[in-house]
Enzyme design. Sequence first.
Site, PDB file in Angstrom:
ATOM      1  CB  CYS A 131      -0.985  -0.001   1.170  1.00 30.24           C
ATOM      2  SG  CYS A 131      -2.351   1.189   0.915  1.00 30.24           S
ATOM      3  CG  ASP A 200      -5.105   2.134   7.976  1.00 37.42           C
ATOM      4  OD1 ASP A 200      -4.394   1.251   7.441  1.00 37.42           O
ATOM      5  OD2 ASP A 200      -5.463   3.160   7.384  1.00 37.42           O
TER       6      ASP A 200
HETATM    7  P1  RI2 Z   1       0.144   6.601   6.899  1.00 37.15           P
HETATM    8  C1  RI2 Z   1      -3.640   3.630   4.550  1.00 37.15           C
HETATM    9  O1  RI2 Z   1      -5.033   3.405   4.521  1.00 37.15           O
HETATM   10  C2  RI2 Z   1      -2.823   2.375   4.373  1.00 37.15           C
HETATM   11  O2  RI2 Z   1      -3.434   1.237   4.919  1.00 37.15           O
HETATM   12  C3  RI2 Z   1      -1.558   2.762   5.110  1.00 37.15           C
HETATM   13  O3  RI2 Z   1      -0.753   1.659   5.462  1.00 37.15           O
HETATM   14  C4  RI2 Z   1      -2.133   3.484   6.320  1.00 37.15           C
HETATM   15  O4  RI2 Z   1      -3.253   4.222   5.791  1.00 37.15           O
HETATM   16  C5  RI2 Z   1      -1.220   4.378   7.060  1.00 37.15           C
HETATM   17  O5  RI2 Z   1      -0.827   5.489   6.285  1.00 37.15           O
HETATM   18  P2  RI2 Z   1      -5.973   4.111   3.418  1.00 37.15           P
HETATM   19  O6  RI2 Z   1      -6.385   5.452   3.987  1.00 37.15           O
HETATM   20  O7  RI2 Z   1      -0.557   7.239   8.047  1.00 37.15           O
HETATM   21  O8  RI2 Z   1      -5.173   4.259   2.146  1.00 37.15           O
HETATM   22  O9  RI2 Z   1       1.403   5.926   7.321  1.00 37.15           O
HETATM   23  O10 RI2 Z   1      -7.141   3.192   3.237  1.00 37.15           O
HETATM   24  O11 RI2 Z   1       0.376   7.570   5.756  1.00 37.15           O
END
Ligand code: RI2
Length: 318
Positions: A131, A200
């Site tokens: 991701c 998350d």
């Molecule tokens: P940072 C994202 O979720 C991903 O799962 C990623 O690992 C997590 O947030 C943390 O992101 P989504 O919002 O806070 O894309 O490290 O569903 O940037």
Amino acid sequence: MYDDQLAPAVEETAAAIASMEIRGAATIAAGAAEALATQARETETDDPAAFRSSIRAAARALRETRPTAVSLPNALRYVLQRMEGRDVERLRRTVVDASEEFVRQLDRAQEDLGQVGANRLADGDVVMTHCHSTDALACIEAAVEDGKEIEAIVKETRPRNQGHITAEQLREAGVPVTLIVDSAARRYLDAVDHVVVGADSIAADGGVINKIGTSGLAVNARERGVPIMTAAQTIKLHPETLTGHTVEIEMRDETEVIDAEPRESIGEIAVENPAFDVTPPRYMDAIVTEHGQFPPESIVTLMRELFGEVAEEPWAEP
Ligand code: RI2
């Protein structure tokens, strides 16, 4: 703007979080805190109770956008718990100041955890990512800034292909990138020295809630003997799990998985699109935070220290 309305910017931020135009747990938290400051600036009333109620209404609208990333309610809690004063001007100032302080702390925390995560990486390491996580990228970028040569194998991360954002940002940081489909991950793990993912939410038992596919990657990494770390600043710690609550996994629209036309031609099927999964603590080597690295099982100590036992909901109407 009157006290019972949401500022247009708050509605826009809420819609952007729901549609994932604003996404990533840390970015969502910053967006939500900034939206509360906007609500504070634009609420026109002389009545302190009405002002408080307006800020709580904005917080509720933001809270309802996505259920899994705890950084969102933690951001709202941070700001609302610091709202104080007998008159509206004082209340307004405290909300704006708390919002700004929260965003500053986010940036600082990411920088600090980046250095901790970088210390786990060695010169010449090949990392695998899943991701797009700004906390995970901070670790890799700090290692590069320390002069280490790092290469990356980047999983595309269906259904929204957020690995593409990671690939672009690592390339910009001068990291050679190989993009692979998710199902190729196990084949490439033999060539990987460290798996680096974000989070998350982190549960009190050390379970890591992250983008769907993280748990399978972690199990495969363990089977291959490849260390895996989660980079997560402490706003990802989920205080409600201290009292036994579980973390809700967001189910997103099926159109992210399959277009209407092929779905129709397949015939009557069900389609499900969970956005996240839970990696049990035994499959994760370390949780890297701005307070240092922790074995997942011991994260509860830090959680108690930072959040206490009770997770308040200060956005609720009294
Ligand atoms: P940072 C994202 O979720 C991903 O799962 C990623 O690992 C997590 O947030 C943390 O992101 P989504 O919002 O806070 O894309 O490290 O569903 O940037």
